[in-house]
Design a protein around this motif. Structure first.
Motif, mmCIF file in Angstrom:
data_model
loop_
_atom_site.group_PDB
_atom_site.id
_atom_site.type_symbol
_atom_site.label_atom_id
_atom_site.label_comp_id
_atom_site.label_asym_id
_atom_site.label_seq_id
_atom_site.Cartn_x
_atom_site.Cartn_y
_atom_site.Cartn_z
ATOM 1 N N THR A 178 -22.810 -47.293 -45.473
ATOM 2 C CA THR A 178 -24.155 -47.145 -44.910
ATOM 3 C C THR A 178 -24.198 -46.151 -43.757
ATOM 4 N N SER A 179 -23.151 -46.066 -42.971
ATOM 5 C CA SER A 179 -23.171 -45.162 -41.814
ATOM 6 C C SER A 179 -23.184 -43.695 -42.223
ATOM 7 N N SER A 180 -22.510 -43.368 -43.335
ATOM 8 C CA SER A 180 -22.461 -41.967 -43.765
ATOM 9 C C SER A 180 -23.386 -41.695 -44.950
ATOM 10 N N GLY A 181 -23.844 -42.750 -45.617
ATOM 11 C CA GLY A 181 -24.693 -42.570 -46.785
ATOM 12 C C GLY A 181 -23.937 -42.070 -48.002
ATOM 13 N N VAL A 182 -22.632 -42.273 -48.035
ATOM 14 C CA VAL A 182 -21.788 -41.753 -49.106
ATOM 15 C C VAL A 182 -21.346 -42.886 -50.034
ATOM 16 N N VAL A 183 -21.430 -42.624 -51.335
ATOM 17 C CA VAL A 183 -20.914 -43.543 -52.343
ATOM 18 C C VAL A 183 -19.571 -42.996 -52.807
ATOM 19 N N THR A 184 -18.546 -43.826 -52.808
ATOM 20 C CA THR A 184 -17.229 -43.379 -53.251
ATOM 21 C C THR A 184 -17.099 -43.540 -54.765
ATOM 22 N N HIS A 185 -16.282 -42.687 -55.355
ATOM 23 C CA HIS A 185 -16.012 -42.740 -56.794
ATOM 24 C C HIS A 185 -14.510 -42.664 -56.999
#
Length: 124
Positions: free
Chosen positions: A37-44
Motif C-alpha cells: 500500500t505504501s508504494s502502490g506496487v503489486v509484486t509478481h
C-alpha cells in the motif's frame, strides 16, 4: 485410446511435422503476489518455460500475412500445445518472442484441450 488422447497425439505429430515453422518462444507464467500500500506496487513471480509455437498475425492485422517481422507492432496469435505448459494460461501471463514481450489478451482452446490459441499484444 480415447478421442482426446488421439487428438493430443495428432497435435504432437503436427508440431513435429511443421518443423521450423514453429518458433521457440518463452511462455511466462505470472503469479500475482502481494500489494504494497505504501508504494502502490503489486509484486509478481515469473516462471519461464521455453516452448514451440506457431505464430501468425491476428486476423484483421495490417501486416503482410506471409511475413511477420520482429518489429511487428500489432497483435499476434500464438498456437501452443497445452501439454507444454503447466496449468491454464491467463491474462496475467506473458509471451517473449525475439526479445519482445507480449501481454496475453485473449485465450481460447480446442474442444479436446490439446492446444491453446493465445492473442498477445506487444508491450512497450
Amino acid at each position: 485410446m480415447g478421442l482426446r488422447s488421439s487428438i493430443a497425439s495428432a497435435v504432437d505429430s503436427a508440431f513435429v511435422a511443421v518443423g521450423d515453422i514453429a518458433e521457440t518462444i518463452t511462455f511466462r507464467k505470472r503469479t500475482t503476489g502481494s500489494y504494497t500500500t505504501s508504494s502502490g506496487v503489486v509484486t509478481h513471480t515469473d516462471s519461464d518455460t521455453s516452448i514451440k509455437a506457431i505464430v501468425t498475425p491476428q486476423a484483421g492485422s495490417s501486416v503482410d500475412k506471409n511475413f511477420i517481422t520482429t518489429e511487428h507492432g500489432g497483435a499476434l496469435e500464438f498456437t501452443i500445445k497445452a501439454s507444454d505448459i503447466t496449468g491454464t494460461p491467463d491474462t496475467n501471463d506473458q509471451i517473449v518472442r525475439d526479445g519482445e514481450v507480449y501481454s496475453v489478451n485473449q485465450i481460447s482452446f480446442d474442444p479436446a484441450g490439446a492446444t491453446y490459441q493465445i492473442i498477445g499484444e506487444r508491450m512497450g
